[in-house]
Scaffold this motif. Structure first.
Motif, PDB file in Angstrom:
ATOM      1  N   ARG A 101      77.472  70.653  44.697  1.00  0.00           N
ATOM      2  CA  ARG A 101      75.896  70.474  44.915  1.00  0.00           C
ATOM      3  C   ARG A 101      75.929  68.974  45.554  1.00  0.00           C
ATOM      4  O   ARG A 101      75.416  68.009  45.178  1.00  0.00           O
ATOM      5  CB  ARG A 101      75.541  70.121  43.466  1.00  0.00           C
ATOM      6  N   PRO A 102      76.212  69.238  46.918  1.00  0.00           N
ATOM      7  CA  PRO A 102      75.942  67.886  47.936  1.00  0.00           C
ATOM      8  C   PRO A 102      74.577  67.719  48.036  1.00  0.00           C
ATOM      9  O   PRO A 102      74.003  68.658  47.808  1.00  0.00           O
ATOM     10  CB  PRO A 102      76.732  68.426  49.236  1.00  0.00           C
ATOM     11  N   PHE A 103      74.009  66.506  48.283  1.00  0.00           N
ATOM     12  CA  PHE A 103      72.476  66.263  48.317  1.00  0.00           C
ATOM     13  C   PHE A 103      72.407  65.130  49.133  1.00  0.00           C
ATOM     14  O   PHE A 103      73.262  64.222  49.350  1.00  0.00           O
ATOM     15  CB  PHE A 103      71.962  66.026  46.903  1.00  0.00           C
ATOM     16  N   GLY A 104      71.219  64.919  49.850  1.00  0.00           N
ATOM     17  CA  GLY A 104      70.598  63.778  50.354  1.00  0.00           C
ATOM     18  C   GLY A 104      69.263  63.668  50.380  1.00  0.00           C
ATOM     19  O   GLY A 104      68.751  62.711  50.697  1.00  0.00           O
ATOM     20  N   ARG A 105      68.670  64.232  49.308  1.00  0.00           N
ATOM     21  CA  ARG A 105      67.340  63.701  48.833  1.00  0.00           C
ATOM     22  C   ARG A 105      67.429  64.115  47.297  1.00  0.00           C
ATOM     23  O   ARG A 105      67.800  64.751  46.601  1.00  0.00           O
ATOM     24  CB  ARG A 105      66.305  65.022  49.439  1.00  0.00           C
ATOM     25  N   ILE A 106      66.535  63.124  46.652  1.00  0.00           N
ATOM     26  CA  ILE A 106      66.177  63.378  45.201  1.00  0.00           C
ATOM     27  C   ILE A 106      64.732  62.720  45.016  1.00  0.00           C
ATOM     28  O   ILE A 106      64.099  62.095  45.730  1.00  0.00           O
ATOM     29  CB  ILE A 106      67.432  62.054  44.665  1.00  0.00           C
ATOM     30  N   GLU A 107      64.391  63.103  43.806  1.00  0.00           N
ATOM     31  CA  GLU A 107      63.208  62.929  43.311  1.00  0.00           C
ATOM     32  C   GLU A 107      63.203  61.605  42.572  1.00  0.00           C
ATOM     33  O   GLU A 107      63.928  60.959  42.001  1.00  0.00           O
ATOM     34  CB  GLU A 107      62.741  63.655  42.062  1.00  0.00           C
ATOM     35  N   SER A 108      62.179  60.604  43.027  1.00  0.00           N
ATOM     36  CA  SER A 108      62.169  59.237  42.545  1.00  0.00           C
ATOM     37  C   SER A 108      62.011  59.169  41.044  1.00  0.00           C
ATOM     38  O   SER A 108      61.367  59.957  40.584  1.00  0.00           O
ATOM     39  CB  SER A 108      61.127  58.489  43.363  1.00  0.00           C
ATOM     40  N   GLY A 109      62.652  58.155  40.484  1.00  0.00           N
ATOM     41  CA  GLY A 109      62.192  57.911  38.977  1.00  0.00           C
ATOM     42  C   GLY A 109      63.425  58.413  38.238  1.00  0.00           C
ATOM     43  O   GLY A 109      63.757  58.383  37.076  1.00  0.00           O
ATOM     44  N   LEU A 110      64.278  59.327  38.903  1.00  0.00           N
ATOM     45  CA  LEU A 110      65.515  59.849  38.269  1.00  0.00           C
ATOM     46  C   LEU A 110      66.521  58.921  38.266  1.00  0.00           C
ATOM     47  O   LEU A 110      66.937  58.385  39.182  1.00  0.00           O
ATOM     48  CB  LEU A 110      66.045  61.104  38.816  1.00  0.00           C
ATOM     49  N   GLN A 111      67.625  59.226  37.280  1.00  0.00           N
ATOM     50  CA  GLN A 111      68.875  58.735  37.275  1.00  0.00           C
ATOM     51  C   GLN A 111      69.920  59.645  37.559  1.00  0.00           C
ATOM     52  O   GLN A 111      69.744  60.857  36.966  1.00  0.00           O
ATOM     53  CB  GLN A 111      69.222  57.801  35.671  1.00  0.00           C
ATOM     54  N   LYS A 112      70.755  59.430  38.082  1.00  0.00           N
ATOM     55  CA  LYS A 112      72.011  60.599  38.821  1.00  0.00           C
ATOM     56  C   LYS A 112      73.070  59.800  38.829  1.00  0.00           C
ATOM     57  O   LYS A 112      73.544  59.002  39.379  1.00  0.00           O
ATOM     58  CB  LYS A 112      71.123  60.834  40.019  1.00  0.00           C
ATOM     59  N   LYS A 113      74.005  60.606  38.244  1.00  0.00           N
ATOM     60  CA  LYS A 113      75.649  60.444  38.477  1.00  0.00           C
ATOM     61  C   LYS A 113      76.088  61.287  39.679  1.00  0.00           C
ATOM     62  O   LYS A 113      75.518  62.368  39.824  1.00  0.00           O
ATOM     63  CB  LYS A 113      76.350  60.807  37.210  1.00  0.00           C
ATOM     64  N   PHE A 114      76.691  60.571  40.664  1.00  0.00           N
ATOM     65  CA  PHE A 114      77.285  61.257  41.774  1.00  0.00           C
ATOM     66  C   PHE A 114      78.550  60.521  42.156  1.00  0.00           C
ATOM     67  O   PHE A 114      78.895  59.625  41.782  1.00  0.00           O
ATOM     68  CB  PHE A 114      76.064  61.412  42.861  1.00  0.00           C
ATOM     69  N   SER A 115      79.100  61.367  43.112  1.00  0.00           N
ATOM     70  CA  SER A 115      80.345  60.632  43.863  1.00  0.00           C
ATOM     71  C   SER A 115      80.181  60.663  45.323  1.00  0.00           C
ATOM     72  O   SER A 115      79.453  61.237  45.875  1.00  0.00           O
ATOM     73  CB  SER A 115      81.341  61.798  43.569  1.00  0.00           C
ATOM     74  N   VAL A 116      80.876  59.603  45.937  1.00  0.00           N
ATOM     75  CA  VAL A 116      80.818  59.654  47.459  1.00  0.00           C
ATOM     76  C   VAL A 116      82.070  59.645  47.873  1.00  0.00           C
ATOM     77  O   VAL A 116      83.119  58.993  47.353  1.00  0.00           O
ATOM     78  CB  VAL A 116      80.331  58.241  47.651  1.00  0.00           C
ATOM     79  N   LEU A 117      82.339  60.679  48.767  1.00  0.00           N
ATOM     80  CA  LEU A 117      83.603  60.773  49.051  1.00  0.00           C
ATOM     81  C   LEU A 117      83.770  60.536  50.577  1.00  0.00           C
ATOM     82  O   LEU A 117      82.943  60.681  51.332  1.00  0.00           O
ATOM     83  CB  LEU A 117      83.992  62.451  49.210  1.00  0.00           C
ATOM     84  N   VAL A 118      84.568  59.539  50.900  1.00  0.00           N
ATOM     85  CA  VAL A 118      84.909  58.846  52.279  1.00  0.00           C
ATOM     86  C   VAL A 118      86.224  59.512  52.776  1.00  0.00           C
ATOM     87  O   VAL A 118      87.180  59.427  52.244  1.00  0.00           O
ATOM     88  CB  VAL A 118      85.153  57.303  52.015  1.00  0.00           C
ATOM     89  N   GLN A 119      86.267  59.820  54.115  1.00  0.00           N
ATOM     90  CA  GLN A 119      87.164  60.184  54.910  1.00  0.00           C
ATOM     91  C   GLN A 119      87.358  59.379  56.125  1.00  0.00           C
ATOM     92  O   GLN A 119      86.264  59.249  56.572  1.00  0.00           O
ATOM     93  CB  GLN A 119      86.920  61.781  55.182  1.00  0.00           C
ATOM     94  N   VAL A 120      88.448  58.753  56.303  1.00  0.00           N
ATOM     95  CA  VAL A 120      88.553  57.803  57.356  1.00  0.00           C
ATOM     96  C   VAL A 120      89.645  58.276  58.150  1.00  0.00           C
ATOM     97  O   VAL A 120      90.762  58.452  57.716  1.00  0.00           O
ATOM     98  CB  VAL A 120      88.880  56.307  56.994  1.00  0.00           C
ATOM     99  N   ASP A 121      89.517  58.275  59.525  1.00  0.00           N
ATOM    100  CA  ASP A 121      90.703  58.653  60.242  1.00  0.00           C
ATOM    101  C   ASP A 121      90.567  57.580  61.737  1.00  0.00           C
ATOM    102  O   ASP A 121      89.550  57.155  61.849  1.00  0.00           O
ATOM    103  CB  ASP A 121      90.697  60.331  60.782  1.00  0.00           C
ATOM    104  N   ASN A 122      91.393  57.866  62.508  1.00  0.00           N
ATOM    105  CA  ASN A 122      91.606  57.126  63.760  1.00  0.00           C
ATOM    106  C   ASN A 122      91.491  55.506  63.624  1.00  0.00           C
ATOM    107  O   ASN A 122      90.815  54.816  64.448  1.00  0.00           O
ATOM    108  CB  ASN A 122      90.616  57.505  64.814  1.00  0.00           C
ATOM    109  N   LEU A 123      91.990  55.090  62.248  1.00  0.00           N
ATOM    110  CA  LEU A 123      92.166  53.758  61.891  1.00  0.00           C
ATOM    111  C   LEU A 123      93.379  53.205  62.639  1.00  0.00           C
ATOM    112  O   LEU A 123      94.402  53.422  62.579  1.00  0.00           O
ATOM    113  CB  LEU A 123      92.099  53.503  60.403  1.00  0.00           C
ATOM    114  N   LYS A 124      93.166  52.130  63.739  1.00  0.00           N
ATOM    115  CA  LYS A 124      94.191  51.690  64.434  1.00  0.00           C
ATOM    116  C   LYS A 124      94.473  50.098  64.075  1.00  0.00           C
ATOM    117  O   LYS A 124      95.297  49.261  64.907  1.00  0.00           O
ATOM    118  CB  LYS A 124      93.639  51.537  65.876  1.00  0.00           C
TER     119      LYS A 124
END
Length: 197
Positions: A101-124
């Motif tokens: 259940r990825p998302f980018g929009r939400i109804e205002s006024g709601l409280q939500k638990k979610f995760s942020v997955l970060v992928q990093v590459d080409n770090l020099k």
């Protein structure tokens, strides 16, 4: 007739001198994805070929890290690829992640638990630490992971941060990935929007 041409020369000289002062005092604006960076006369220099502005501010606005090597009078810019994914559930399974259940929009006024997955590459370059932050439409931080140590981080890594946020304001919430070079300060390398409607 001679008097007219003398006044013309004096007037032209005054106009040119005045325009030079106006350029020296001018504010130079750089528009980057709808955000305006302003540079005053102390930071920007107009040249016949264009304008010169501070490299650090432009680089950081583009999501790059800047390291100045004074011994070699060299600026080093590092721009890793950083991908952010926001989802209701991100779980670790084996040597990978399962995203639900990825998302980018939400109804205002709601409280939500979610995760942020970060992928990093080409770090020099080496990082000291990094963090994930959520900023509301007014610019206030409403969620912030603790400083995460970058010890042992290689040029390609994944990290998950969990949040519980109340989306009380309508507008764009920004999920940010920030990184800090050894002895430096945090710079935002990537942003993703969550729109509260």
């Amino acid at each position: 007739m001679k008097r007219r041409s003398t006044w013309g020369i004096v007037l032209s000289a005054l106009l040119l001198a005045g325009s030079g002062v106006a350029w020296a005092d001018a504010v130079v604006r750089v528009h980057l994805n709808g955000t305006t960076l302003e540079f005053d006369g102390a930071d920007a220099r107009l040249t016949p070929d264009g304008v010169m502005v501070p490299l650090r501010r432009i680089s950081e606005a583009l999501g790059a890290l800047v390291v100045w090597d004074g011994d070699n009078t060299t600026a080093n810019l590092y721009k890793p690829n950083v991908h952010l994914l926001v989802a209701e559930d991100v779980s670790r399974e084996g040597d990978g992640y399962v995203i639900r259940r990825p998302f980018g929009r939400i109804e205002s006024g709601l409280q939500k638990k979610f995760s942020v997955l970060v992928q990093v590459d080409n770090l020099k370059t080496n990082l000291e630490s990094f963090r994930v932050r959520v900023v509301d439409p007014k610019g206030e931080t409403v969620g912030d992971s603790r400083d995460l140590s970058a010890a042992g981080v290689k040029d390609n890594f994944w990290v998950r941060s969990d949040f519980q946020i109340s989306f009380n304001r309508k507008g764009e919430y920004r999920v940010q990935f920030l990184a800090k070079l050894p002895g430096g300060s945090y710079a935002t390398l990537s942003e993703k929007a969550i729109v509260a409607e």
